[in-house]
Scaffold this active site. Structure first.
Site, PDB file in Angstrom:
ATOM      1  N   HIS A 273      -4.962   8.408   0.751  1.00 52.52           N
ATOM      2  CA  HIS A 273      -6.093   7.702   0.158  1.00 52.52           C
ATOM      3  C   HIS A 273      -7.057   7.276   1.262  1.00 52.52           C
ATOM      4  O   HIS A 273      -6.755   7.397   2.450  1.00 52.52           O
ATOM      5  CB  HIS A 273      -5.623   6.484  -0.658  1.00 52.52           C
ATOM      6  CG  HIS A 273      -4.704   5.575   0.087  1.00 52.52           C
ATOM      7  ND1 HIS A 273      -3.362   5.460  -0.199  1.00 52.52           N
ATOM      8  CD2 HIS A 273      -4.934   4.756   1.125  1.00 52.52           C
ATOM      9  CE1 HIS A 273      -2.812   4.601   0.629  1.00 52.52           C
ATOM     10  NE2 HIS A 273      -3.737   4.160   1.445  1.00 52.52           N
TER      11      HIS A 273
HETATM   12  C1  T46 Z   1      -2.731   2.308   4.228  1.00 49.95           C
HETATM   13  C2  T46 Z   1      -1.320   2.619   4.547  1.00 49.95           C
HETATM   14  C3  T46 Z   1      -1.069   2.597   6.023  1.00 49.95           C
HETATM   15  C4  T46 Z   1       0.121  -4.359  -2.769  1.00 49.95           C
HETATM   16  O1  T46 Z   1       0.404  -4.934  -3.841  1.00 49.95           O
HETATM   17  N1  T46 Z   1      -0.405  -5.078  -1.739  1.00 49.95           N
HETATM   18  C5  T46 Z   1      -0.708  -4.503  -0.540  1.00 49.95           C
HETATM   19  O2  T46 Z   1      -1.202  -5.203   0.370  1.00 49.95           O
HETATM   20  C6  T46 Z   1      -0.467  -3.100  -0.373  1.00 49.95           C
HETATM   21  C7  T46 Z   1      -0.811  -2.398   0.946  1.00 49.95           C
HETATM   22  C8  T46 Z   1       0.058  -2.399  -1.402  1.00 49.95           C
HETATM   23  N2  T46 Z   1       0.363  -3.022  -2.586  1.00 49.95           N
HETATM   24  C9  T46 Z   1       0.964  -2.247  -3.674  1.00 49.95           C
HETATM   25  C10 T46 Z   1       0.052  -1.195  -4.257  1.00 49.95           C
HETATM   26  C11 T46 Z   1       1.010  -0.132  -4.718  1.00 49.95           C
HETATM   27  O3  T46 Z   1       1.477  -0.431  -6.026  1.00 49.95           O
HETATM   28  O4  T46 Z   1       2.088  -1.553  -3.152  1.00 49.95           O
HETATM   29  C12 T46 Z   1       2.181  -0.272  -3.741  1.00 49.95           C
HETATM   30  C13 T46 Z   1       2.214   0.796  -2.675  1.00 49.95           C
HETATM   31  O5  T46 Z   1       0.920   0.852  -2.058  1.00 49.95           O
HETATM   32  P1  T46 Z   1       0.361   2.222  -1.437  1.00 49.95           P
HETATM   33  O6  T46 Z   1       0.802   3.371  -2.267  1.00 49.95           O
HETATM   34  O7  T46 Z   1      -1.109   2.052  -1.230  1.00 49.95           O
HETATM   35  O8  T46 Z   1       1.120   2.239  -0.020  1.00 49.95           O
HETATM   36  P2  T46 Z   1       0.943   3.247   1.188  1.00 49.95           P
HETATM   37  O9  T46 Z   1       2.035   2.970   2.139  1.00 49.95           O
HETATM   38  O10 T46 Z   1       0.765   4.650   0.714  1.00 49.95           O
HETATM   39  O11 T46 Z   1      -0.474   2.812   1.871  1.00 49.95           O
HETATM   40  C14 T46 Z   1      -0.576   1.569   2.509  1.00 49.95           C
HETATM   41  C15 T46 Z   1      -1.963   0.960   2.264  1.00 49.95           C
HETATM   42  O12 T46 Z   1      -2.212   0.888   0.864  1.00 49.95           O
HETATM   43  C16 T46 Z   1      -3.047   1.776   2.882  1.00 49.95           C
HETATM   44  O13 T46 Z   1      -4.253   1.037   2.890  1.00 49.95           O
HETATM   45  O14 T46 Z   1      -3.629   2.616   4.986  1.00 49.95           O
HETATM   46  O15 T46 Z   1      -0.384   1.750   3.897  1.00 49.95           O
END
Ligand code: T46
Length: 144
Positions: free
Chosen positions: A58
């Site tokens: 993303h």
């Molecule tokens: C990035 C990489 C390095 C939250 O509720 N709060 C938060 O602060 C974050 C980061 C995520 N979430 C929830 C949203 C989703 O339901 O946790 C779940 C997993 O999030 P996501 O799929 O976005 O996680 P990653 O590891 O793919 O990405 C994250 C960050 O979102 C992103 O900005 O750069 O880590």
């Protein structure tokens, strides 16, 4: 700061943090607006990540972040909509600053890797581009 790489709609660069070493071990610290170019509004970390997991996939409309491998290592694949590059993070003193409008993917996590992220804004799902074509379109004209 080292290895700066300008890209069309923002940039990524490696950020070096200070380290204080003595016989008790190493201490690294980070201050917003000094070691990273924003006020730190959120900290999160990834752990218990399976070695074959892929995360990210993303971009963000406004969010800026600095990503660190506090322990172990992983790869960050970076894409500004035109140019792709990759960084291996493995040094807790060296973070990857990622400006807005940069697509990122993470993989090749080592066993027990811990990833810490310093972020410029609170979590906001509406700040995400999770569709690659939407991101590419936005990267050409600015946030949609
Ligand atoms: C990035 C990489 C390095 C939250 O509720 N709060 C938060 O602060 C974050 C980061 C995520 N979430 C929830 C949203 C989703 O339901 O946790 C779940 C997993 O999030 P996501 O799929 O976005 O996680 P990653 O590891 O793919 O990405 C994250 C960050 O979102 C992103 O900005 O750069 O880590």
């Amino acid at each position: 700061m080292t290895d700066q790489k300008s890209v069309s709609n923002g940039f990524v660069r490696l950020v070096d943090l200070p380290v204080v070493s003595d016989p008790r071990g190493d201490l690294t610290f980070v201050e917003g607006m000094k070691h990273v170019p924003f006020d730190i509004r959120r900290v999160y970390y990834l752990y218990n990540v399976p070695v074959d997991a892929e995360r990210g996939g993303h971009a963000h409309r406004e969010l800026e972040q600095v990503v660190f491998a506090l322990s172990g290592s992983f790869r960050m694949k970076i894409d500004d909509g035109e140019t792709k590059s990759e960084y291996w993070l493995r040094d807790p003193r060296k973070g990857l600053y990622i400006n807005k409008l940069i697509w990122r993917e993470m993989d090749s996590f080592s066993q027990g890797a811990v990833c810490m992220v310093l972020a410029s804004r609170p979590y906001d799902e509406s700040d995400y581009y999770r569709d690659y074509q939407d991101f590419v379109a936005a990267s050409k004209v600015g946030p949609l």
